[in-house]
Scaffold this motif. Sequence first.
Motif, PDB file in Angstrom:
ATOM      1  N   ALA A 157     -20.201 -19.844   9.933  1.00 61.28           N
ATOM      2  CA  ALA A 157     -20.300 -19.964  11.261  1.00 61.28           C
ATOM      3  C   ALA A 157     -19.304 -20.921  11.884  1.00 61.28           C
ATOM      4  O   ALA A 157     -18.780 -20.424  12.980  1.00 61.28           O
ATOM      5  N   ASN A 158     -18.866 -21.944  11.479  1.00 63.96           N
ATOM      6  CA  ASN A 158     -17.878 -23.077  11.811  1.00 63.96           C
ATOM      7  C   ASN A 158     -16.470 -22.108  11.907  1.00 63.96           C
ATOM      8  O   ASN A 158     -15.807 -22.147  12.837  1.00 63.96           O
ATOM      9  N   LEU A 159     -16.353 -21.451  10.783  1.00 59.99           N
ATOM     10  CA  LEU A 159     -15.043 -20.724  10.721  1.00 59.99           C
ATOM     11  C   LEU A 159     -14.745 -19.641  11.732  1.00 59.99           C
ATOM     12  O   LEU A 159     -13.779 -19.456  12.390  1.00 59.99           O
ATOM     13  N   GLN A 160     -16.155 -18.905  12.043  1.00 57.25           N
ATOM     14  CA  GLN A 160     -15.961 -18.036  13.108  1.00 57.25           C
ATOM     15  C   GLN A 160     -15.981 -18.725  14.404  1.00 57.25           C
ATOM     16  O   GLN A 160     -15.061 -18.145  15.497  1.00 57.25           O
ATOM     17  N   SER A 161     -16.327 -19.601  14.691  1.00 56.43           N
ATOM     18  CA  SER A 161     -16.318 -20.511  15.847  1.00 56.43           C
ATOM     19  C   SER A 161     -14.784 -21.058  15.994  1.00 56.43           C
ATOM     20  O   SER A 161     -14.219 -20.747  17.274  1.00 56.43           O
ATOM     21  N   GLN A 162     -14.157 -21.394  14.977  1.00 55.27           N
ATOM     22  CA  GLN A 162     -12.749 -21.722  15.260  1.00 55.27           C
ATOM     23  C   GLN A 162     -12.157 -20.709  15.339  1.00 55.27           C
ATOM     24  O   GLN A 162     -10.928 -20.644  16.349  1.00 55.27           O
ATOM     25  N   LEU A 163     -12.275 -19.615  14.602  1.00 54.59           N
ATOM     26  CA  LEU A 163     -11.364 -18.330  15.043  1.00 54.59           C
ATOM     27  C   LEU A 163     -11.518 -17.744  16.264  1.00 54.59           C
ATOM     28  O   LEU A 163     -10.406 -17.354  16.999  1.00 54.59           O
ATOM     29  N   ASP A 164     -12.772 -17.817  16.859  1.00 55.32           N
ATOM     30  CA  ASP A 164     -13.021 -17.499  18.206  1.00 55.32           C
ATOM     31  C   ASP A 164     -12.411 -18.234  19.197  1.00 55.32           C
ATOM     32  O   ASP A 164     -11.732 -17.480  20.194  1.00 55.32           O
ATOM     33  N   GLY A 165     -12.380 -19.464  19.072  1.00 56.73           N
ATOM     34  CA  GLY A 165     -11.702 -20.323  19.912  1.00 56.73           C
ATOM     35  C   GLY A 165     -10.078 -20.130  20.030  1.00 56.73           C
ATOM     36  O   GLY A 165      -9.477 -20.325  21.001  1.00 56.73           O
ATOM     37  N   LEU A 166      -9.659 -20.129  18.715  1.00 52.52           N
ATOM     38  CA  LEU A 166      -8.256 -19.742  18.600  1.00 52.52           C
ATOM     39  C   LEU A 166      -7.588 -18.518  19.076  1.00 52.52           C
ATOM     40  O   LEU A 166      -6.577 -18.414  19.851  1.00 52.52           O
ATOM     41  N   ARG A 192       2.058 -30.335  40.134  1.00 50.28           N
ATOM     42  CA  ARG A 192       1.050 -29.978  39.945  1.00 50.28           C
ATOM     43  C   ARG A 192       1.346 -28.890  38.465  1.00 50.28           C
ATOM     44  O   ARG A 192       0.651 -28.911  37.476  1.00 50.28           O
ATOM     45  N   ALA A 193       2.388 -28.571  38.677  1.00 48.73           N
ATOM     46  CA  ALA A 193       3.046 -27.942  37.458  1.00 48.73           C
ATOM     47  C   ALA A 193       3.061 -28.780  35.842  1.00 48.73           C
ATOM     48  O   ALA A 193       2.493 -28.404  34.992  1.00 48.73           O
ATOM     49  N   GLU A 194       3.589 -30.053  36.337  1.00 50.40           N
ATOM     50  CA  GLU A 194       3.425 -31.232  35.103  1.00 50.40           C
ATOM     51  C   GLU A 194       2.235 -31.411  34.846  1.00 50.40           C
ATOM     52  O   GLU A 194       2.064 -31.471  33.581  1.00 50.40           O
ATOM     53  N   GLU A 195       1.193 -31.452  35.877  1.00 54.50           N
ATOM     54  CA  GLU A 195      -0.269 -31.722  35.449  1.00 54.50           C
ATOM     55  C   GLU A 195      -0.885 -30.606  34.568  1.00 54.50           C
ATOM     56  O   GLU A 195      -1.514 -30.879  33.629  1.00 54.50           O
ATOM     57  N   PHE A 196      -0.496 -29.380  35.130  1.00 53.44           N
ATOM     58  CA  PHE A 196      -0.952 -28.104  34.299  1.00 53.44           C
ATOM     59  C   PHE A 196      -0.419 -28.372  32.722  1.00 53.44           C
ATOM     60  O   PHE A 196      -1.118 -28.008  31.962  1.00 53.44           O
ATOM     61  N   VAL A 197       0.737 -28.338  32.695  1.00 53.25           N
ATOM     62  CA  VAL A 197       1.208 -28.618  31.272  1.00 53.25           C
ATOM     63  C   VAL A 197       0.552 -29.710  30.426  1.00 53.25           C
ATOM     64  O   VAL A 197       0.141 -29.357  29.219  1.00 53.25           O
ATOM     65  N   ALA A 198       0.177 -30.909  30.958  1.00 54.54           N
ATOM     66  CA  ALA A 198      -0.467 -31.879  30.398  1.00 54.54           C
ATOM     67  C   ALA A 198      -1.714 -31.425  29.676  1.00 54.54           C
ATOM     68  O   ALA A 198      -2.311 -31.670  28.729  1.00 54.54           O
ATOM     69  N   GLU A 199      -2.613 -30.749  30.793  1.00 53.62           N
ATOM     70  CA  GLU A 199      -3.812 -30.390  30.359  1.00 53.62           C
ATOM     71  C   GLU A 199      -3.917 -29.108  29.416  1.00 53.62           C
ATOM     72  O   GLU A 199      -4.793 -29.012  28.671  1.00 53.62           O
ATOM     73  N   LEU A 200      -2.826 -28.167  29.516  1.00 57.53           N
ATOM     74  CA  LEU A 200      -2.556 -27.254  28.510  1.00 57.53           C
ATOM     75  C   LEU A 200      -2.365 -27.834  27.178  1.00 57.53           C
ATOM     76  O   LEU A 200      -2.970 -27.429  25.993  1.00 57.53           O
ATOM     77  N   ARG A 205      -4.462 -29.614  21.601  1.00 59.46           N
ATOM     78  CA  ARG A 205      -4.459 -30.925  20.959  1.00 59.46           C
ATOM     79  C   ARG A 205      -5.996 -30.994  20.210  1.00 59.46           C
ATOM     80  O   ARG A 205      -6.153 -31.276  19.308  1.00 59.46           O
ATOM     81  N   TYR A 206      -6.846 -30.584  21.422  1.00 56.86           N
ATOM     82  CA  TYR A 206      -8.450 -30.814  20.838  1.00 56.86           C
ATOM     83  C   TYR A 206      -8.586 -29.727  19.825  1.00 56.86           C
ATOM     84  O   TYR A 206      -9.396 -29.952  18.982  1.00 56.86           O
ATOM     85  N   THR A 220     -16.930 -36.063  24.096  1.00 58.85           N
ATOM     86  CA  THR A 220     -15.437 -35.399  23.756  1.00 58.85           C
ATOM     87  C   THR A 220     -15.427 -34.130  24.147  1.00 58.85           C
ATOM     88  O   THR A 220     -14.324 -33.635  24.560  1.00 58.85           O
ATOM     89  N   GLU A 221     -16.513 -33.370  24.247  1.00 59.87           N
ATOM     90  CA  GLU A 221     -16.650 -31.848  24.360  1.00 59.87           C
ATOM     91  C   GLU A 221     -16.167 -31.953  25.932  1.00 59.87           C
ATOM     92  O   GLU A 221     -15.738 -31.004  26.430  1.00 59.87           O
ATOM     93  N   LEU A 222     -16.724 -33.158  26.900  1.00 56.79           N
ATOM     94  CA  LEU A 222     -16.602 -32.935  28.254  1.00 56.79           C
ATOM     95  C   LEU A 222     -15.141 -33.282  28.646  1.00 56.79           C
ATOM     96  O   LEU A 222     -14.635 -32.472  29.602  1.00 56.79           O
ATOM     97  N   ARG A 223     -14.521 -33.811  27.851  1.00 53.19           N
ATOM     98  CA  ARG A 223     -13.108 -34.397  28.073  1.00 53.19           C
ATOM     99  C   ARG A 223     -12.339 -32.963  27.730  1.00 53.19           C
ATOM    100  O   ARG A 223     -11.396 -32.587  28.678  1.00 53.19           O
TER     101      ARG A 223
END
Length: 356
Positions: A157-166, A192-200, A205-206, A220-223
Amino acid sequence: MKTTAYTRRDNLIALCVLPCYYLLFNYLLFGATYVRRPDVFVYATLSIVLVLTPLYFLHAIPAIYFRQRLPAIRQTWQRLLLSLLAHVMMSWLVVLLFFYGYDWIDFPGYRFDAGRLQRALLLSVVGNVIVNVIHESVYTFERWSQALNETEKLKKANLQSQLDGLKQQVSPHFLFNSLNSLSSLIDEDPGRAEEFVAELASVYRYLLQNNTDELTTLATELRFIRSYFHLQRTRYGNGLTMQIDVADSWLDARLPPLTLQLLVENAIKHNIVSADQPLHIRLATSSTGCLVVSNNLQRKPARTDRQTVLSNGVGLANITAKYRLLSRSAVHIEETNGQFTVTLPLLGQTTLLSEA
């Protein structure tokens, strides 16, 4: 983990033990007369089979009771001693019933012998020790096998979750939308473009840092979900809002990683998101230690293509499967008053499959 009651293996043990016990017990009751007189052999064997067989299976009642009250592997000795005490007392009552009952009814070929009674009581103790140890060994092995099986399911289930997220994050569709939004921002609003890149970058990274963990903290999930939502908000504008009402006391509680991303992505995928029909997503904690994720229902027109059918509900099923393996608490999904709501139990530090 589901508690194991008496199983087929327990019954097979009984079928192997009972014939031997019948012969030994009857020999202690009658002595050599049991094998010398055919009439005594037949009557005594039939009597003990008819009486002792149901009484033997009544031993399952305290055994199952203690398995339910003390199910963990680490409680084996406590469970074994309590079961053994109950079974010895039950067996002694049966032994006394036969010895004194046969004497009272003047059973053919029977003569009361105090020495044989003592040996029968001792035999019942030894027999119960052997049988209880065998039963507990089988039960412990089954629990251990069940734990291994559920651990393997959790890993899948963990691997499937990782796969779905990726898949969601790395898919050409997601990248195209993200890069398209970034391209528009570069000319219109470089800040805003610079901010967008940082969020992406924060989103990726997460995924790299937490993708292999079974549990992560709510903080951590909320961040992560704020970064993910920022990307979606940039794309949909005023058509998408998110409200977070999470009490600080629950920030250290735990849940499977990418859970919030799957729920937010599910809400966006299956509902209309526009300035005229904005989609409102709310994340809130309850006093009972649950995280409630809800959104207003405004479903997109149904599509019948196979891709849509396969994707519908996969994220929710994955979350439900992981919670079923990690915790005794269930995920609740409901639709009421135009709201779609998913209630997730927040897990503590020790709420793991190794509980067994």
